[in-house]
Enzyme design. Sequence first.
Site, short mmCIF file in Angstrom:
data_model
loop_
_atom_site.label_atom_id
_atom_site.label_comp_id
_atom_site.label_asym_id
_atom_site.label_seq_id
_atom_site.Cartn_x
_atom_site.Cartn_y
_atom_site.Cartn_z
CD GLU A 109 -3.05 -0.93 0.34
OE1 GLU A 109 -3.28 0.04 -0.32
OE2 GLU A 109 -3.49 -1.61 -0.32
CB SER A 387 -42.00 -15.94 -26.70
OG SER A 387 -42.58 -16.82 -27.90
#
Length: 828
Positions: A109, A387
């Site tokens: 970091e 559909s």
Amino acid sequence: MEKNNSASRMERRKQNKKPPKRFRKFLTYTAVTFLVLFLVIVVGGGITVFSMIKNAPELNAQNLKYASSSTVYDMNSKKVISINGKEKRDYASIKDIPPRVRNAFIATEDVRFYKHSGIDPKRVAGAIMSNITHGFGSEGASTITQQVIKNSFLSPEKTVTRKIQEAYLALKLEREYSKDQILEFYLNKIYFGHGAYGVKTAAKVYFDKSLDQLTTSEIALLAGLPQRPNGYDPVKRPDLAKDRRNVVLSLMEKNGYISEQEKEKAQSVPIEKMVVKQKEETGPRYEAFLQQVIDDAEKEGISEKDLFEGGLKIYTTLDPDAQSQAEKILSTDDYVVYPDKQFQAGVVLLDTKTGEIRAIGGNRLSEKEQVSRGFNYATDTQRQPGSTIKPVLDYGPAIEYLKWSTNTPIKDEPLEINGKQVQNWDKSYHGTLTMREALVQSYNIPAIKAYQAVGEDNAKKFANNLGLGLDKIYPSYAIGGFETGVSPLKMAGAFSAFGNQGVYNQPTTLRKIEYPNGKVREIKHKPKKAMSDYTAYMVTDMLKSVVSRGTGRMAQIPGLDVAGKTGTTNLPQGVYGNGSSDSWFVGYTTRYTAAVWTGYDKTGSNMYVRKDDQVIAKLIFKQLMSHASQGKMTADFEKPGSVVARGSELYVQGTSVPALAQPKYAKSDEDTSKSDQTEEAKKEEDATKEKDKKEEEKKTDQEKPKDDGTTTTTPDTPATPPKDDQGGSDQGGNGDNGQGASNQDGGNNQDDGTNQDGGTDQGGDNGQDGGQQDKPDTPVTPPKDDNKPDKPAKPEKPTEPTTPPKKDTIQSNSVSSNRSKAQSDTSN
């Protein structure tokens, strides 16, 4: 001479001697201050640093020590729950954190943590260059000190003001606290996933060890998690966790914290052998909805880290009553009777006018069984829509771009695509019929013809205006044969535009976010005019017919004007039965839109949606929509001035009576003539065979006595595997070669008043039987086709019970990608 040389060397040493530590710190602080001032002058447009830091919050020891999880509020701004549900915290002082653990986080970091004064000039310079070339906010320069400040006091927004306040407070923090104290704050505040805050808690959760027992590989795994705790989750995503761990190990080796040999040894350890078996954490209340809140927040630029550590107040669109009802409907048999525990469902309810999500039913687990960040069938699944896609890719575009009326005639006739014959659900052809009737009866061939007439580009444009995000489409897509599928959330968003006069709103769970410093960010998406109002209304009117007398009759709700569409998909190759892989219903009123998917994780011989269970999607819709709409005024759909009614059919203002619809890619006259002649000869031959067959059956049929002494003909034993009375499915063929498909949810086959009318299996006294809704008006008879017989011949029964569908027929089981995302990656 020697004396002079010695003196010269002494002078050079003095000149090269580094300045005292205090002086170096002063120079660094000064350089940083000038750098901040320069950034303000260049970017802030004259805004001074003093005006920016004036409103900066005061340092607070309590905020520095403990992380604050974000809180979720509902649509009425009432507090609901913490974003993380149950939290685990076990604070560790810096002396209890071994140096090798500290070093792993520093290497990952902030490698110069012990050398800077809260701001790293090198990182700032690199970030400035990146932001100049790639835009502001493209790269951060935050040190561990700055991260502590941001997560304790500021918002995560990437603004100049926030960065200046962050820099100012970081310098202030470094003056008031030691480096070890700041590192202690950091290592206890960060979130590691699975409810674990702080490195000590994370070691216990993932490895069941104390910090001093951790191996190098385990330490590196932990150091890599805070950036994306869920993304690098070693339990659900071991491959990504391994990659991230190896990056951390490389950084540790590069910065001298471990040797190359130690790195290689640590990288060779399998992730699965490192992590202990996790107890399935019970998810927080409204888990499915909270998952989408997290996803939506990340789309708005709020990182997972900020959500779990930033102490945000998240104001959502949640309707707690509708959400609770959705969970009850899915997790109990009190409203809908489910066939078994493996049967799954997902449902999304959203506001038709705004796109605000009111409820999400993610699976059929009860609240006690819900697993934190478990699979969500409403948002994570990718299933073929069958559909339900026809209004989006076929008939909607035909009205929008070609101004077809609901009365436009389409010839339902043999259609071949790429050498494959397209089938309807009943394996029959019905001559010329109207667009409305083709949609009501859910026939495939007219839908593909509409798609072809519109053209691929227009169909894709229309669908993407509704948020589907399709890259490439093929004729198979026209009837739901997608390569990767869609989620109920996507379908709900698309259909809501039909009920909102053609205006599309991106579905969202967020209204606003309040940061710890009191700043409020409103979350608003600009509405998009996706289609003309005439298209929206005419599609809606046809979909009302689907619900009133077509395949969606079981979704009728007394007192509500409901429009909607059913969808089913074909069974995969090798699986035989009277059913489908998926069953859908997507419907809406002027107030709410809901999309429902039902099915199994993996379709198999005993795990598919049987014909009797295809009604469940409609019943879920009906139960949730009825409850959500109770006591609320819901207007009927209103016809705009751009639409003209002629009898029961609708036309776009200014258009005339339509001619017979033809696809753009029609055959030549010569080919058509040959095809017609061949078809007529085939019909005569089929008619002769059918006549001979019936005569033979009359001779061989046996009779069986009834109780009253009369006799009745014993029907033939059903073929095994069972014959698919529904004739295939909505899903298409292989999406990458343009095949079509057959359709399962035809006119009367699902809700024919026999098995699925709700009176026996699904209904009774709980209101599921729909009363007289299962005996709808007789469907409108389509106009006769002079080239077709009045009544199409029934398809012949298969001669061999175990014979699979013919290869020259377009079937959905040729699609290898029709399984849900859940099967390949249930950890997502």
